[in-house]
Design an enzyme around this catalytic site. Structure first.
Site, mmCIF file in Angstrom:
data_model
loop_
_atom_site.group_PDB
_atom_site.id
_atom_site.type_symbol
_atom_site.label_atom_id
_atom_site.label_comp_id
_atom_site.label_asym_id
_atom_site.label_seq_id
_atom_site.Cartn_x
_atom_site.Cartn_y
_atom_site.Cartn_z
ATOM 1 N N TYR A 27 0.850 -1.135 -0.002
ATOM 2 C CA TYR A 27 -0.032 0.037 -0.034
ATOM 3 C C TYR A 27 0.782 1.134 0.011
ATOM 4 C CZ TYR A 27 -3.682 -3.292 0.921
ATOM 5 O OH TYR A 27 -4.513 -4.572 0.912
ATOM 6 N N HIS A 84 -14.951 -7.910 -0.872
ATOM 7 C CA HIS A 84 -14.859 -9.609 -1.280
ATOM 8 C C HIS A 84 -16.212 -10.274 -0.865
ATOM 9 C CE1 HIS A 84 -11.102 -8.227 -2.706
ATOM 10 N NE2 HIS A 84 -10.751 -7.919 -1.493
ATOM 11 N N HIS A 104 -9.332 0.764 -5.582
ATOM 12 C CA HIS A 104 -8.363 0.115 -4.795
ATOM 13 C C HIS A 104 -6.954 0.700 -4.985
ATOM 14 C CE1 HIS A 104 -11.316 -2.784 -3.631
ATOM 15 N NE2 HIS A 104 -11.795 -3.025 -5.181
ATOM 16 N N SER A 106 -4.499 -1.309 -4.393
ATOM 17 C CA SER A 106 -3.454 -2.120 -4.920
ATOM 18 C C SER A 106 -4.333 -2.828 -6.206
ATOM 19 C CB SER A 106 -3.136 -3.502 -3.893
ATOM 20 O OG SER A 106 -4.405 -3.912 -3.093
#
Ligand code: DQA
Length: 150
Positions: A27, A84, A104, A106
């Site tokens: 991150y 998720h 996001h 990543s």
């Protein structure tokens, strides 16, 4: 309504308060406060307003989405791990009539298999993944573009 009156909500999900110390190799070293400042600066440049909110609680994020219509014209959301599995978060986003973009830091598709699936993606305008702070800035720019306002 003048362009400067347009306001967007930026939501950060669980554990993103730990940015700067959490898994820096994934991150980066940017803290949440620094990220929020970059988002506020970009909003100023785009002549829109933003509020940034982070919570580790799924319910607080859902409540923020429920309260968004009337105050905000769109949502940028990094649902973090809720991406998720949270059908509750997905249902909240599809229950309000506001454009939302999932972001996001990543690239979730280049990581563990369980991160490859987003239950959120089907109910948002689009998803931006893997571009670090630019994931947020590009999403904000897209929302600020005429045509996405509600
Ligand atoms: C994340 C990716 C998620 O898989 C993870 O659970 C996060 C952060 C990202 O910004 O890259 O907490 O949403």
């Amino acid at each position: 309504m003048a362009v400067g009156d347009i306001k967007f909500l930026v939501l950060h999900g669980p554990n993103l308060n730990l940015l700067g110390t959490r898994e820096k190799e994934i991150y980066g070293s940017i803290t949440l406060d620094e990220l929020n400042q970059i988002i506020y600066d970009e909003a100023k440049r785009l002549k829109v307003s933003v509020d940034c909110f982070q919570s580790n609680s799924e319910g607080d994020i859902i409540n923020a989405i429920h309260n968004a219509p009337g105050q905000y014209r769109g949502i940028v959301i990094n649902p973090a791990s809720l991406t998720h599995y949270s059908v509750a978060l997905r249902d909240a986003l599809s229950s309000v009539d506001l454009p939302a973009i999932e972001v996001h830091l990543s690239n979730i598709y280049a990581r563990e298999e369980f991160r490859h699936h987003s239950v959120i993606a089907p109910v948002v305008l689009g998803q931006i993944s893997g571009l670090g702070k630019y994931s947020y800035l590009l999403a904000l720019g897209a929302l600020a573009a005429e045509g996405y306002w509600r």
